[in-house]
Design a protein around this motif. Sequence first.
Motif, PDB file in Angstrom:
ATOM      1  N   SER A  20     -45.569 -30.390  14.899  1.00 20.94           N
ATOM      2  CA  SER A  20     -46.485 -30.337  14.792  1.00 20.94           C
ATOM      3  C   SER A  20     -46.686 -32.353  14.718  1.00 20.94           C
ATOM      4  N   LEU A  21     -45.925 -32.638  14.826  1.00 19.89           N
ATOM      5  CA  LEU A  21     -45.706 -34.142  14.046  1.00 19.89           C
ATOM      6  C   LEU A  21     -45.606 -35.203  16.155  1.00 19.89           C
ATOM      7  N   SER A  22     -44.837 -34.390  16.501  1.00 20.39           N
ATOM      8  CA  SER A  22     -45.009 -34.675  17.546  1.00 20.39           C
ATOM      9  C   SER A  22     -45.854 -34.667  18.544  1.00 20.39           C
ATOM     10  N   ASN A  23     -46.200 -33.141  18.160  1.00 25.31           N
ATOM     11  CA  ASN A  23     -47.543 -32.915  19.207  1.00 25.31           C
ATOM     12  C   ASN A  23     -48.945 -34.201  18.878  1.00 25.31           C
ATOM     13  N   ARG A  24     -49.016 -34.519  17.194  1.00 26.26           N
ATOM     14  CA  ARG A  24     -49.804 -35.404  17.554  1.00 26.26           C
ATOM     15  C   ARG A  24     -49.742 -36.429  17.922  1.00 26.26           C
ATOM     16  N   ILE A  25     -48.271 -37.340  17.996  1.00 23.50           N
ATOM     17  CA  ILE A  25     -48.291 -38.644  18.200  1.00 23.50           C
ATOM     18  C   ILE A  25     -48.609 -38.778  19.536  1.00 23.50           C
ATOM     19  N   GLN A  26     -47.457 -37.476  20.374  1.00 18.43           N
ATOM     20  CA  GLN A  26     -48.376 -37.730  21.770  1.00 18.43           C
ATOM     21  C   GLN A  26     -49.378 -37.707  21.998  1.00 18.43           C
ATOM     22  N   ALA A  73     -50.791 -39.851  12.313  1.00 20.59           N
ATOM     23  CA  ALA A  73     -50.400 -38.535  12.664  1.00 20.59           C
ATOM     24  C   ALA A  73     -49.674 -37.912  11.739  1.00 20.59           C
ATOM     25  N   ILE A  74     -48.397 -38.460  10.097  1.00 19.61           N
ATOM     26  CA  ILE A  74     -48.172 -37.411   9.315  1.00 19.61           C
ATOM     27  C   ILE A  74     -49.538 -37.236   8.764  1.00 19.61           C
ATOM     28  N   GLN A  75     -50.146 -38.028   8.212  1.00 21.14           N
ATOM     29  CA  GLN A  75     -51.518 -37.238   7.106  1.00 21.14           C
ATOM     30  C   GLN A  75     -52.168 -36.832   7.979  1.00 21.14           C
ATOM     31  N   ASP A  76     -52.438 -36.654   8.974  1.00 23.04           N
ATOM     32  CA  ASP A  76     -53.017 -35.892  10.382  1.00 23.04           C
ATOM     33  C   ASP A  76     -52.284 -34.178  10.015  1.00 23.04           C
ATOM     34  N   VAL A  77     -51.355 -34.287   9.891  1.00 30.22           N
ATOM     35  CA  VAL A  77     -50.618 -33.026   9.912  1.00 30.22           C
ATOM     36  C   VAL A  77     -50.406 -32.279   8.817  1.00 30.22           C
ATOM     37  N   PHE A  78     -50.943 -32.936   7.827  1.00 31.57           N
ATOM     38  CA  PHE A  78     -50.887 -32.769   6.311  1.00 31.57           C
ATOM     39  C   PHE A  78     -51.936 -31.895   5.852  1.00 31.57           C
ATOM     40  N   ILE A  79     -53.299 -32.711   6.553  1.00 27.45           N
ATOM     41  CA  ILE A  79     -54.371 -32.487   6.342  1.00 27.45           C
ATOM     42  C   ILE A  79     -54.727 -30.904   6.944  1.00 27.45           C
ATOM     43  N   ASP A  80     -54.551 -30.172   8.005  1.00 22.92           N
ATOM     44  CA  ASP A  80     -54.410 -29.558   9.291  1.00 22.92           C
ATOM     45  C   ASP A  80     -53.330 -28.975   8.391  1.00 22.92           C
ATOM     46  N   LEU A  81     -52.850 -28.786   7.940  1.00 23.33           N
ATOM     47  CA  LEU A  81     -51.773 -28.538   7.531  1.00 23.33           C
ATOM     48  C   LEU A  81     -52.455 -27.200   5.987  1.00 23.33           C
ATOM     49  N   TRP A  82     -53.423 -28.066   5.603  1.00 23.74           N
ATOM     50  CA  TRP A  82     -54.202 -27.478   3.947  1.00 23.74           C
ATOM     51  C   TRP A  82     -55.424 -26.848   4.780  1.00 23.74           C
ATOM     52  N   ASN A  83     -56.049 -27.812   5.932  1.00 23.56           N
ATOM     53  CA  ASN A  83     -57.426 -27.232   6.449  1.00 23.56           C
ATOM     54  C   ASN A  83     -57.172 -25.047   6.834  1.00 23.56           C
ATOM     55  N   TYR A 113     -44.491 -31.850   1.307  1.00 21.69           N
ATOM     56  CA  TYR A 113     -44.368 -33.108   1.888  1.00 21.69           C
ATOM     57  C   TYR A 113     -43.657 -34.189   1.054  1.00 21.69           C
ATOM     58  N   LYS A 114     -43.388 -33.861  -0.182  1.00 23.64           N
ATOM     59  CA  LYS A 114     -42.589 -34.830  -0.849  1.00 23.64           C
ATOM     60  C   LYS A 114     -40.773 -34.607  -0.527  1.00 23.64           C
ATOM     61  N   GLU A 115     -40.787 -32.896  -0.021  1.00 27.44           N
ATOM     62  CA  GLU A 115     -38.871 -32.761   0.363  1.00 27.44           C
ATOM     63  C   GLU A 115     -39.089 -33.382   1.824  1.00 27.44           C
ATOM     64  N   TYR A 116     -40.295 -33.175   3.324  1.00 26.32           N
ATOM     65  CA  TYR A 116     -39.965 -33.307   4.161  1.00 26.32           C
ATOM     66  C   TYR A 116     -40.304 -35.322   5.322  1.00 26.32           C
ATOM     67  N   ILE A 117     -41.173 -35.987   4.064  1.00 26.30           N
ATOM     68  CA  ILE A 117     -41.256 -37.119   3.909  1.00 26.30           C
ATOM     69  C   ILE A 117     -40.597 -38.090   4.967  1.00 26.30           C
TER      70      ILE A 117
END
Length: 197
Positions: free
Chosen positions: A85-91, A57-67, A33-37
């Motif tokens: 992943s972020l593009s898909n979330r935003i769309q 959307a960014i938060q959702d991407v990282f929640i999904d990564l963990w889940n 997260y820190k590297e790419y935020i």
Amino acid sequence: MPFSNTVTFKDLTINRLWEALRSGEKSALEAIYKEYIKDLYSFGMSLHADEAIVKDAIQDVFIDLWNYRAKLCSDVVVKQYLFKSLSNRIQKELGKNARRSSLHWLTDQEPSVSSIEDELVQNQAETEITGKMYGALSQLPVRQKEVLQYLFFEKLSYEETANLLEINIRSTYTLAWKAINALKKAITVLGLIIFLF
């Protein structure tokens, strides 16, 4: 799947973090997260101007990564995986809200104003040109914006862009051509505006 044969120390570190994440280490998720935020935020804002939607959307991407960490593929280019992943979330969010996206590729700098009449006229022309170009960019479909972002801002190849978008290279060229063609038409109009001034 990695796109480049050149592996840097940073790549090795990120790959180790990715494997640690897949193994359930929460600190690895935080490090990724820190590297790419910052990159993700900039990329997200280039696709859609609503900061709240991008941040969610960014938060959702990282929640999904963990889940879904146990189901993550090991052989990925992490930054490109996150962008996709972020593009898909935003769309998905745009489709859900049925709102048109807008683009923040142009800066919002105000033209400098001086007391000289010629400068005032020039600045007015530049403001109008910026507005017209912004309007042209904001009218592009999200997919075309995404292609331009990958090709010209992230400096990815057409092959890498095609892989990220899960389309063939010919379709990538077509999307890029349509986006550039639309902008060329806008530039033609801008040329007329400049000529009139």
